[in-house]
Motif scaffolding. Structure first.
Motif, short mmCIF file in Angstrom:
data_model
loop_
_atom_site.label_atom_id
_atom_site.label_comp_id
_atom_site.label_asym_id
_atom_site.label_seq_id
_atom_site.Cartn_x
_atom_site.Cartn_y
_atom_site.Cartn_z
N LEU A 71 0.89 -0.97 0.15
CA LEU A 71 0.11 0.04 0.08
C LEU A 71 0.83 1.18 0.05
CD1 LEU A 71 -2.95 1.23 0.46
CD2 LEU A 71 -2.54 1.04 2.79
N SER A 72 1.80 1.44 0.96
CA SER A 72 2.73 2.49 1.05
C SER A 72 3.50 2.67 -0.57
CB SER A 72 3.95 2.20 1.96
OG SER A 72 4.90 3.18 2.27
N ALA A 73 3.92 1.60 -1.08
CA ALA A 73 4.70 1.66 -2.46
C ALA A 73 3.63 2.24 -3.44
CB ALA A 73 5.21 0.26 -2.76
N LEU A 74 2.45 1.84 -3.31
CA LEU A 74 1.37 2.25 -4.43
C LEU A 74 1.20 3.93 -4.23
CD1 LEU A 74 -0.87 2.23 -6.51
CD2 LEU A 74 -2.30 1.61 -4.63
N TYR A 75 1.09 4.45 -2.77
CA TYR A 75 0.83 5.67 -2.84
C TYR A 75 2.09 6.61 -2.58
CZ TYR A 75 -4.13 4.89 -2.55
OH TYR A 75 -5.47 4.58 -2.89
N LYS A 76 3.18 5.90 -2.44
CA LYS A 76 4.59 6.48 -2.31
C LYS A 76 4.56 7.35 -1.15
CE LYS A 76 5.49 6.89 -7.15
NZ LYS A 76 4.54 6.37 -7.61
N SER A 77 4.29 6.45 -0.03
CA SER A 77 4.44 7.32 1.45
C SER A 77 5.64 6.72 2.10
CB SER A 77 3.10 6.84 2.34
OG SER A 77 2.97 5.49 2.41
N ASP A 78 5.89 7.41 3.39
CA ASP A 78 6.94 6.87 4.22
C ASP A 78 6.40 5.66 4.90
OD1 ASP A 78 8.50 8.73 3.41
OD2 ASP A 78 8.07 10.04 5.40
N ARG A 79 5.00 5.53 5.32
CA ARG A 79 4.33 4.60 5.83
C ARG A 79 2.76 4.57 5.69
NH1 ARG A 79 4.77 1.88 12.13
NH2 ARG A 79 3.44 0.19 11.62
N SER A 80 2.17 3.57 5.48
CA SER A 80 0.90 3.41 5.28
C SER A 80 0.26 2.40 6.29
CB SER A 80 0.40 3.04 3.77
OG SER A 80 0.84 4.23 3.00
N PHE A 81 -0.99 2.73 6.70
CA PHE A 81 -1.77 1.84 7.67
C PHE A 81 -3.08 1.68 6.96
CE2 PHE A 81 1.09 4.74 9.90
CZ PHE A 81 1.72 4.11 11.07
N TYR A 82 -3.48 0.32 7.48
CA TYR A 82 -4.77 -0.15 7.41
C TYR A 82 -5.82 0.39 8.79
CZ TYR A 82 -4.18 -3.91 3.92
OH TYR A 82 -3.74 -4.50 2.61
N LEU A 83 -7.04 0.98 8.22
CA LEU A 83 -7.88 1.42 9.10
C LEU A 83 -9.13 0.50 9.26
CD1 LEU A 83 -7.62 5.30 8.53
CD2 LEU A 83 -6.14 3.84 10.17
N VAL A 84 -9.56 0.00 10.33
CA VAL A 84 -10.78 -0.65 10.51
C VAL A 84 -11.85 0.12 11.14
CG1 VAL A 84 -9.41 -2.88 10.19
CG2 VAL A 84 -10.11 -1.88 12.52
N ASN A 85 -11.64 1.34 11.58
CA ASN A 85 -12.48 1.99 12.16
C ASN A 85 -13.00 3.01 11.39
OD1 ASN A 85 -11.12 0.49 14.29
ND2 ASN A 85 -12.82 1.41 15.47
N GLY A 86 -12.84 3.30 10.09
CA GLY A 86 -13.11 4.21 8.94
C GLY A 86 -12.35 5.08 9.02
N SER A 87 -12.22 6.20 8.11
CA SER A 87 -11.66 7.34 8.27
C SER A 87 -11.68 8.26 9.45
CB SER A 87 -12.02 8.27 6.86
OG SER A 87 -11.61 7.84 5.75
N THR A 88 -12.75 8.02 10.16
CA THR A 88 -12.77 8.88 11.59
C THR A 88 -11.67 8.57 12.17
OG1 THR A 88 -15.17 8.99 11.34
CG2 THR A 88 -14.32 8.84 13.59
N VAL A 89 -10.99 7.33 12.40
CA VAL A 89 -9.89 6.81 13.12
C VAL A 89 -8.84 7.53 12.68
CG1 VAL A 89 -9.38 4.74 12.25
CG2 VAL A 89 -9.29 5.12 14.80
N GLY A 90 -8.82 7.53 11.61
CA GLY A 90 -7.49 8.14 10.79
C GLY A 90 -7.27 9.60 11.07
N ASN A 91 -8.58 10.14 11.26
CA ASN A 91 -8.82 11.59 11.17
C ASN A 91 -8.25 12.04 12.90
OD1 ASN A 91 -9.34 12.57 8.72
ND2 ASN A 91 -11.55 12.61 9.13
#
Length: 473
Positions: A71-91
């Motif tokens: 996922l990180s390689a696709l979006y070219k991030s330093d690190r990417s995370f899976y979220l199972v509580n929606g974008s809410t938990v990411g925000n």
């Protein structure tokens, strides 16, 4: 890259092939004890827990780690995370990682309610920057560079700039790069709720991702525009100001300690779908989209509005609210994303070449729906909703509202009073009035406009009684 490379999906399939006997959670025991319909039970054999070979979301070292690295390689991030509580938990997590109680944060006024919840939970002091009105979509749009510049000049020690990109309606604007670069020149990270832009990574006709433009933290609702299950989301970091470890720390606190493997598998699948989306796929989608729009335009009463995001189109019928049009569409079995006083929003599927979608049948049903709209003697008064208030702050911070006496007052008697809690037309979940905000004549006029159009609300409002809850000073 091949869509077939799905580390977590493959691990779950291989585990199931072993015909495991469950003496662990979840209690449905691979669906054996479930009373759900048979079609739903069929997926429960993949509803696993942290077993040998299936890794651990909170300390990934195996297939989940590999999936997140892809996922990180696709979006070219330093690190990417899976979220199972929606974008809410990411925000929530990105706000906790960026600020502490008392810190000033500059926030786009038409943010999702989860951003306002994050402000309350972190104890930050928000300074709101108003978006401009987008005349094409008749909605609050993007924030102008000059407005963010004004806020940073007034609050140069702000700990973050928090933006929404694109808006729910697909408005992206053209000044995000300038905003990010200017914010970074003051050492201020830019946090972006890009819930509706997970598919931007496929490029081409789609706007650039905020991550590509240099944003520090970006949150994606993969379930909104990629083929992921509801709640399944991503978070990406590429920042010189916020460490991935700090974000991971808060995600460990805020996310469920029993994450759904079905949601995570759908994220693995959604990433693979986006990763394998080709130029030919997009060309085929755009051709199908154009045919769909042209056929809709043949319905004489129907107006079609396109936005910055090709996945979003708006339907309007002059003289009718979006709520009225939506009711007729649903009566014909066409279910849209939302309606507002002006229009109905459709979110199109991100089709690949060879995939079939019932666009033709949809056109026929929409035609019947429009023809079935009741005759009207006069058109409703649909006025532009003023949005640009410049910079604004709260009269009381959210944490200062607790314990204060409140009362319910008629809306037209609340000007000058302080709202006790948010009033939110939903969807799209953007607060019209914030808890701790002083009610203005503009708020009252807009509320009456939404009530006239029979909008649905969440929060401190009694729509039938035309009342909102305010602080007793």
């Amino acid at each position: 890259m091949s869509e077939r490379v799905k580390p977590l999906v493959q691990a779950l399939s291989q585990f199931k092939e072993k015909r495991p006997i469950s003496f662990h959670v979840p209690g449905h025991k691979h669906g054996l004890l479930s009373g759900l319909p048979e079609e739903m039970q069929s997926v429960l054999s993949y509803d696993m827990t942290e077993l040998e070979g299936l890794d651990d979301l909170h300390e990934p070292s195996g297939v989940i780690r590999e999936a997140e690295q892809r996922l990180s390689a696709l979006y070219k991030s330093d690190r990417s995370f899976y979220l199972v509580n929606g974008s809410t938990v990411g925000n929530l997590a990105m706000m906790y990682a960026a600020c502490r109680p008392g810190d000033t944060v500059i926030v786009q006024r038409n943010a999702h309610k989860s951003i306002f919840h994050a402000i309350e939970l972190t104890g930050a002091k928000p300074v709101f920057v108003s978006p401009t009105w987008d005349a094409q979509t008749n909605t609050p749009g993007a924030v102008r560079f000059e407005r963010v510049q004004e806020a940073i000049e007034a609050y140069p020690h702000a700990k973050a700039v928090v933006l929404t990109y694109p808006t729910y309606y697909g408005v992206a604007g053209s000044q995000l790069l300038d905003i990010i670069q200017y914010s970074h020149s003051f050492g201020i990270p830019v946090l972006v709720d890009e819930a509706h832009g997970a598919h931007f990574v496929t490029g081409g006709a789609f706007p650039p991702s905020a991550l590509e433009l240099g944003a520090d933290v970006v949150v994606h609702s993969a379930h909104k525009t990629l083929p992921a299950m509801t709640m399944a989301s991503f978070l990406h970091i590429r920042s010189a100001f916020i460490s991935p470890e700090r974000v991971a720390h808060y995600l460990g606190m805020l996310q469920s300690s029993s994450p759904s493997y079905l949601l995570m598998a759908s994220l693995d699948d959604a990433r693979a779908y986006a990763e394998s989306y080709t130029v030919e796929d997009q060309a085929d989608f755009l051709e199908k989209r154009r045919t769909f729009i042209n056929e809709l335009l043949a319905i004489s009463a129907l107006q079609i509005v396109e936005t910055d995001d090709p996945l979003k189109i708006l339907l309007r019928v002059q003289g009718y609210t979006g709520f009225e049009l939506l009711a007729r569409l649903e009566a014909e079995g066409v279910f849209a994303e939302l309606a507002d006083p002006f229009q109905v929003l459709l979110i199109l599927p991100l089709l690949k070449k060879g995939k079939i979608y019932p666009f033709g049948e949809s056109v026929q049903r929409i035609m019947i729906a429009v023809a079935g709209l009741p005759a009207k003697k006069e058109e409703p008064a649909l006025e532009r909703i003023a949005t640009d208030e410049g910079l604004s702050t709260l009269t009381y911070l959210p944490q200062e509202l607790h314990g204060r006496e409140t009362e319910w007052r008629l809306i037209d008697e609340t000007v000058g009073h302080v709202a006790a809690a948010a009033v939110i037309p939903y969807p799209p979940g953007i607060p019209l009035l914030l808890g701790g905000e002083t009610v203005t004549e503009r708020h009252v006029a807009t509320l009456f406009q939404y009530l006239l159009m029979r909008a649905k609300f969440q929060g401190a409002i009694r729509a039938k009684d035309r009342q909102i809850q305010v602080i007793i000073d």
